[in-house]
Scaffold this motif. Structure first.
Motif, PDB file in Angstrom:
ATOM      1  N   PRO A  68       0.842  -1.199   0.000  1.00 16.37           N
ATOM      2  CA  PRO A  68       0.000   0.000   0.000  1.00 16.37           C
ATOM      3  C   PRO A  68       0.876   1.247   0.000  1.00 16.37           C
ATOM      4  O   PRO A  68       2.027   1.209   0.439  1.00 16.37           O
ATOM      5  CB  PRO A  68      -0.791  -0.121   1.310  1.00 16.37           C
ATOM      6  N   GLY A  69       0.319   2.344  -0.500  1.00 16.31           N
ATOM      7  CA  GLY A  69       1.070   3.590  -0.531  1.00 16.31           C
ATOM      8  C   GLY A  69       1.388   4.025  -1.947  1.00 16.31           C
ATOM      9  O   GLY A  69       1.018   3.370  -2.921  1.00 16.31           O
ATOM     10  N   PRO A  70       2.096   5.145  -2.090  1.00 22.23           N
ATOM     11  CA  PRO A  70       2.425   5.704  -3.406  1.00 22.23           C
ATOM     12  C   PRO A  70       3.552   4.926  -4.067  1.00 22.23           C
ATOM     13  O   PRO A  70       4.699   4.966  -3.609  1.00 22.23           O
ATOM     14  CB  PRO A  70       2.848   7.142  -3.081  1.00 22.23           C
ATOM     15  N   ALA A  71       3.250   4.244  -5.173  1.00 24.86           N
ATOM     16  CA  ALA A  71       4.232   3.337  -5.783  1.00 24.86           C
ATOM     17  C   ALA A  71       5.487   4.070  -6.235  1.00 24.86           C
ATOM     18  O   ALA A  71       6.605   3.580  -6.022  1.00 24.86           O
ATOM     19  CB  ALA A  71       3.587   2.605  -6.966  1.00 24.86           C
ATOM     20  N   ARG A 243      -3.118   6.415   8.781  1.00 23.33           N
ATOM     21  CA  ARG A 243      -4.000   5.326   8.373  1.00 23.33           C
ATOM     22  C   ARG A 243      -4.239   5.356   6.867  1.00 23.33           C
ATOM     23  O   ARG A 243      -4.258   4.311   6.206  1.00 23.33           O
ATOM     24  CB  ARG A 243      -5.335   5.420   9.108  1.00 23.33           C
ATOM     25  N   THR A 244      -4.406   6.536   6.318  1.00 23.47           N
ATOM     26  CA  THR A 244      -4.593   6.653   4.868  1.00 23.47           C
ATOM     27  C   THR A 244      -3.371   6.134   4.122  1.00 23.47           C
ATOM     28  O   THR A 244      -3.485   5.353   3.176  1.00 23.47           O
ATOM     29  CB  THR A 244      -4.867   8.111   4.478  1.00 23.47           C
ATOM     30  N   GLY A 245      -2.181   6.537   4.550  1.00 20.97           N
ATOM     31  CA  GLY A 245      -0.966   6.058   3.904  1.00 20.97           C
ATOM     32  C   GLY A 245      -0.759   4.568   4.036  1.00 20.97           C
ATOM     33  O   GLY A 245      -0.085   3.956   3.210  1.00 20.97           O
ATOM     34  N   PHE A 317       3.420   9.603   4.448  1.00 16.50           N
ATOM     35  CA  PHE A 317       4.534   8.901   3.794  1.00 16.50           C
ATOM     36  C   PHE A 317       5.248   7.922   4.720  1.00 16.50           C
ATOM     37  O   PHE A 317       5.930   7.012   4.234  1.00 16.50           O
ATOM     38  CB  PHE A 317       5.553   9.908   3.259  1.00 16.50           C
ATOM     39  N   LEU A 318       5.132   8.092   6.034  1.00 17.06           N
ATOM     40  CA  LEU A 318       5.863   7.241   6.970  1.00 17.06           C
ATOM     41  C   LEU A 318       5.543   5.753   6.808  1.00 17.06           C
ATOM     42  O   LEU A 318       6.462   4.923   6.874  1.00 17.06           O
ATOM     43  CB  LEU A 318       5.587   7.700   8.400  1.00 17.06           C
ATOM     44  N   PRO A 319       4.270   5.347   6.587  1.00 16.03           N
ATOM     45  CA  PRO A 319       4.025   3.915   6.381  1.00 16.03           C
ATOM     46  C   PRO A 319       4.817   3.326   5.215  1.00 16.03           C
ATOM     47  O   PRO A 319       5.292   2.182   5.299  1.00 16.03           O
ATOM     48  CB  PRO A 319       2.516   3.852   6.116  1.00 16.03           C
TER      49      PRO A 319
END
Length: 410
Positions: A68-71, A243-245, A317-319
Motif C-alpha cells: 500500500p502507498g504511493p508506488a 491510516r490513509t498512507g 509517507f511514513l508507512p
C-alpha cells in the motif's frame, strides 16, 4: 560493511547528496502522475545513471506495486536505499517530494486570497479538471485491475456498498479493502504467474526489518488511542493521514476517497476547498500524495498552516518508508506465494470500486451544478485522454478559463 548498512558499500555524504539532487530533479520535472514517474525513474536511474540493472528495477517496482502507498515514491525510496543506505532513502523521499509539497503548502495560504481576487470561478475550474482526472484514472485502472466477472463484481459491490454507507467515515473503505483481500485469497490465488528473473540485492538486516514492521503496526493501532487519550488534535491529524498512507492501494488517486471521508466527513475542511486542492496537485510534478500538505495546512481541526501541513506529509509517507524497510528482505519469498498474489488482486479490484464511488460522491455531485458542467467535464476528459495534453496544462487552463468567464459574466 556494518550489520545495519543495507548497501554494498558504506554510504558517503557524497552519495547522499547525489541521491538528493537526482531525486530533486525528478521532483521538479516529473509531471504526469505515478505511471509517468516510473518511466522517468527508469530512464534516469537505469539508462542514464546506471544505479541499478533493468532486472533490479523491475523487482523493486514489483515490491512498490505490491505494498500500500504511493508506488513511485516507494520505488524512489528503495532506489535511494540501495544507493546510499538509510540516509539515501530519506534523501530520495525529501528530494522527490519537496517541490510539490512546498507548492501545496503555499497554495493552502494563497487559495483564499485568490478567491477574493478572482472569485470562485477558478475553484470551479480546478474541480472540473479533478473530475476529468479521476475519470481517466478510473478507466485505466478498471482495464487492468477489474478484468473478468469476479474482479468486476467485487469492484461494483465495493463501490455500491461505500456509496450506501456514505457519511460513516473511513470504516466502509477499510472493510471493503479487507473483504477484497479475503475474496481474492479465496478466488484469485490460482491465476497463472511467471516469476521475473531479477537481480535485486535485498540486504536490509532482519532485525531492522522486523523492527520496522513492529513500528508500522504499533503506530497504526496506537495513534488513534493516543490522540483520544491525550486529547491531542495534532495526533488525531497524524492518525488520519497515517491510516490513509497505510491503506491506499492502487496509486495516488485512491487517496481521494479515503481522505474525503475522514477530512470532509468530519467537517475539518469544506468539500469545495478539498477538491480544489486535489485539482491543483494534478498540475504539479512529483507525488500526488503531496496533496496531504495542502489538506493538513488548510484544515480547521488541528493546528493548520505549516505545522499541520508537515504533520500530514510525514504521517502519510511514513508507512511507505517503514513497509519498504520491513518487507524488502522477505520480498523474494513473498512474491512467490499464490495466496499473497490473490489477496493483492482482490484488494486492487476493490480499489476500482472505491475510486468509482469517490467519482460520484463527492467529485461529480459537488462539481456538476448545471448541465453545462457535464460538457466541461467531458471536454476536460477529451483533452486528457484523447488529445493527451499534460494534466498540468488542462488543470491550469480550466482554472484560468472558468475564472475569467466568471469575472466577465458578473
Amino acid at each position: 560493511m556494518s550489520a545495519a548498512q543495507p548497501v554494498d558499500d558504506a554510504a558517503s555524504a557524497g552519495d547522499v547528496r547525489e541521491v538528493f539532487l537526482a531525486f530533486l530533479r525528478q521532483g521538479l520535472t516529473a509531471f504526469g502522475g505515478p505511471i509517468a514517474h516510473l518511466g522517468y525513474f527508469r530512464r534516469e536511474f537505469v539508462e542514464k545513471r546506471g544505479w541499478l540493472s533493468e532486472a533490479a528495477f523491475a523487482d523493486l517496482l514489483g515490491l512498490a506495486q505490491f505494498l500500500p502507498g504511493p508506488a513511485s515514491s516507494q520505488l524512489g525510496m528503495a532506489i535511494g536505499l540501495r544507493r546510499a543506505g538509510y540516509a539515501g532513502m530519506l534523501a530520495a523521499w525529501i528530494g522527490f517530494t519537496l517541490p510539490a509539497a512546498a507548492a501545496m503548502l503555499a497554495f493552502a495560504y494563497l487559495a483564499p486570497h485568490v478567491s477574493q481576487t478572482w472569485g470562485e470561478g477558478w475553484l470551479h475550474g480546478l474541480k472540473i479538471a479533478a473530475a476529468a482526472v479521476v475519470i481517466q484514472a478510473l478507466v485505466a485502472m478498471a482495464r487492468t485491475l477489474a478484468v473478468g466477472p469476479i474482479r468486476a463484481g467485487m469492484a461494483i459491490g465495493a463501490g455500491l456498498g461505500v456509496l450506501i454507507a456514505h457519511g460513516s467515515g473511513s470504516a466502509p473503505q477499510v472493510f471493503a479493502l479487507a473483504a477484497g483481500g479475503l475474496f481474492g485469497l479465496a478466488w484469485l490465488r490460482d491465476e497463472p504467474w511467471t516469476p521475473p528473473k531479477d537481480a535485486a540485492t535485498h540486504a536490509v538486516p532482519r532485525e531492522v526489518s522486523v523492527g520496522a514492521l513492529a513500528v508500522f503496526g504499533l503506530l497504526l493501532a496506537a495513534l488513534p488511542f493516543a490522540a483520544t487519550l491525550l486529547q491531542s488534535p495534532t495526533l488525531g491529524l497524524a492518525s488520519v493521514f497515517y491510516r490513509t498512507g497505510s491503506l491506499v492501494f492502487g496509486g495516488g488517486h485512491v487517496v481521494l476517497p479515503l481522505l474525503e471521508r475522514d477530512i470532509v466527513g468530519r467537517g475539518w475542511l469544506d468539500q469545495d476547498t478539498f477538491l480544489a486542492g486535489y485539482g491543483a496537485v494534478q498540475a504539479l510534478p512529483g507525488p500526488l500524495f503531496s496533496f496531504a500538505g495542502f489538506v493538513g495546512a488548510a484544515q480547521d481541526y488541528a493546528p493548520g498552516g505549516l505545522l499541520g501541513g508537515l504533520v500530514a506529509l510525514v504521517a502519510i509517507f511514513l508507512p511507505s518508508l517503514l513497509l519498504i524497510l520491513g518487507v524488502l528482505p522477505f520480498w523474494d519469498r513473498l512474491k512467490t506465494y499464490p495466496q499473497a498474489r490473490g489477496a493483492l488482486a482482490g484488494v486492487n479490484a476493490v480499489v476500482v470500486g472505491l475510486l468509482a464511488a469517490a467519482l460520484w460522491q463527492p467529485v461529480l455531485t459537488s462539481t456538476v451544478q448545471r448541465p453545462t458542467d457535464w460538457a466541461l467535464v467531458a471536454a476536460a476528459w477529451v483533452f486528457l485522454a484523447i488529445a493527451r495534453l499534460p494534466p498540468w496544462l488542462v488543470v491550469i487552463g480550466f482554472a484560468v478559463a472558468t475564472g475569467l468567464w466568471t469575472r466577465v459574466s458578473i
